[in-house]
Design a protein around this motif. Structure first.
Motif, PDB file in Angstrom:
ATOM      1  N   LYS A  62      -6.798   3.299   5.288  1.00 52.77           N
ATOM      2  CA  LYS A  62      -5.847   3.583   4.201  1.00 52.77           C
ATOM      3  C   LYS A  62      -5.590   5.076   4.014  1.00 52.77           C
ATOM      4  O   LYS A  62      -4.450   5.468   3.739  1.00 52.77           O
ATOM      5  N   GLU A 122      -1.943   6.845   3.853  1.00 49.93           N
ATOM      6  CA  GLU A 122      -1.560   7.757   2.769  1.00 49.93           C
ATOM      7  C   GLU A 122      -1.020   9.064   3.337  1.00 49.93           C
ATOM      8  O   GLU A 122      -0.018   9.601   2.835  1.00 49.93           O
ATOM      9  N   TYR A 123      -1.655   9.581   4.392  1.00 51.30           N
ATOM     10  CA  TYR A 123      -1.159  10.799   5.031  1.00 51.30           C
ATOM     11  C   TYR A 123       0.274  10.599   5.538  1.00 51.30           C
ATOM     12  O   TYR A 123       1.133  11.473   5.364  1.00 51.30           O
ATOM     13  N   PHE A 170       1.092   4.325  -2.797  1.00 47.84           N
ATOM     14  CA  PHE A 170       0.896   5.752  -2.500  1.00 47.84           C
ATOM     15  C   PHE A 170       2.123   6.563  -2.908  1.00 47.84           C
ATOM     16  O   PHE A 170       2.005   7.667  -3.442  1.00 47.84           O
ATOM     17  N   ASP A 224       0.830  -1.211   0.000  1.00 47.98           N
ATOM     18  CA  ASP A 224       0.000   0.000   0.000  1.00 47.98           C
ATOM     19  C   ASP A 224       0.861   1.256   0.000  1.00 47.98           C
ATOM     20  O   ASP A 224       0.595   2.214  -0.730  1.00 47.98           O
ATOM     21  N   ARG A 256       2.177   6.954  -6.674  1.00 48.21           N
ATOM     22  CA  ARG A 256       1.133   7.858  -7.132  1.00 48.21           C
ATOM     23  C   ARG A 256       1.516   9.322  -6.915  1.00 48.21           C
ATOM     24  O   ARG A 256       1.397  10.151  -7.820  1.00 48.21           O
ATOM     25  N   HIS A 257       1.998   9.634  -5.732  1.00 49.13           N
ATOM     26  CA  HIS A 257       2.309  11.028  -5.426  1.00 49.13           C
ATOM     27  C   HIS A 257       3.628  11.483  -6.045  1.00 49.13           C
ATOM     28  O   HIS A 257       3.775  12.661  -6.391  1.00 49.13           O
TER      29      HIS A 257
END
Length: 247
Positions: free
Chosen positions: A190, A194-195, A146, A142, A149-150
């Motif tokens: 999730k 992500e944070y 993330f 996971d 993606r970022h």
């Protein structure tokens, strides 16, 4: 462990010295209380810091104890037991099968397949170990997603992402651009994970927590405060305590 006395009460804490520390700082997690000081700090200087913060220390330790009492307790890893997973409690279903290794899967709850010939006295330990390994792999996958993606959207690419059993923090970003994350974040929703990933990625551009850092976090995650608030409020959910059943 070092002991700090407040009245008749003794509070254990970890004293850590660092050549990089410019001043003393206190930090807490649900399991620990740590004082970080510069390498050359004297006993008198350390005592002065603790005395200045004694009110905060006693209040924080009491808060930690309350959180610890609320932590999920698992007596046995058997069908019907529950553990936290992504912000909610998930039920375990344990089934015997003819394989040689414990297999873990998840679909509306954990389905654990255990070898039929697994010795009863080691069954709990082996199942718990298999669940932990599965959870660490899942949080790694996971977190990597993330990060990909970022980094693609905002041109902030870490050298790598590692999942660790960190005792004093949820994450860190090294000078080598390596991001480390606490595997217990798998117990949070999730969006909270992500944070944590975004928080550490923003340290690739800002090595402090000045307003510019938080402005960048907000650009990536406009609702970051809600996600952080969940983490601050629900620390006690991020894991379980294995309790031996009374015989």
């Amino acid at each position: 462990m070092t002991v700090f006395r407040i009245g008749n009460r003794e509070i254990e804490y970890t004293l850590r010295r660092s050549a990089k520390a410019k001043k003393a700082s206190l930090s807490v997690t649900p399991q620990s209380f740590e004082l970080l000081v510069p390498d050359g700090a004297s006993d008198e200087e350390i005592g002065a810091v603790l005395d200045r913060r004694r009110g905060w220390i006693i209040q924080t330790v009491q808060h930690m104890e309350e959180r610890a009492k609320a932590q999920t307790r698992v007596y046995q890893f058997v069908t019907g037991a529950k553990i936290p997973y992504r912000g909610r409690m998930a039920r375990l279903t344990i089934e015997p099968f003819d394989g040689t290794l414990v297999e873990v899967g998840f679909r509306n709850g954990f389905r654990i397949l255990r070898p039929r010939d697994l010795p009863p006295d080691s069954c709990d330990v082996i199942i718990e170990s298999a669940i932990r390994l599965w959870l660490k792999r899942r949080v790694r996958d996971d977190a990597l997603e993330f990060a990909r993606r970022h980094s693609a959207r905002h041109a902030m690419k870490p050298r790598g992402v590692q999942i660790k059993d960190q005792k004093h923090m949820w994450g860190s970003c090294g000078q080598d651009r390596q991001i480390n994350l606490n595997w217990h974040l798998i117990f949070a929703p999730k969006p909270v994970l992500e944070y944590a990933v975004v928080h550490e990625m923003c340290h690739l551009k800002h090595r402090n927590h000045e307003p510019e850092f938080w402005d960048l976090v907000a650009r990536l995650l406009p609702d970051w405060e809600t996600r952080k608030a969940w983490l601050d409020k629900n620390e006690h959910m991020l894991g379980w305590e294995k309790v031996e059943p009374v015989r």
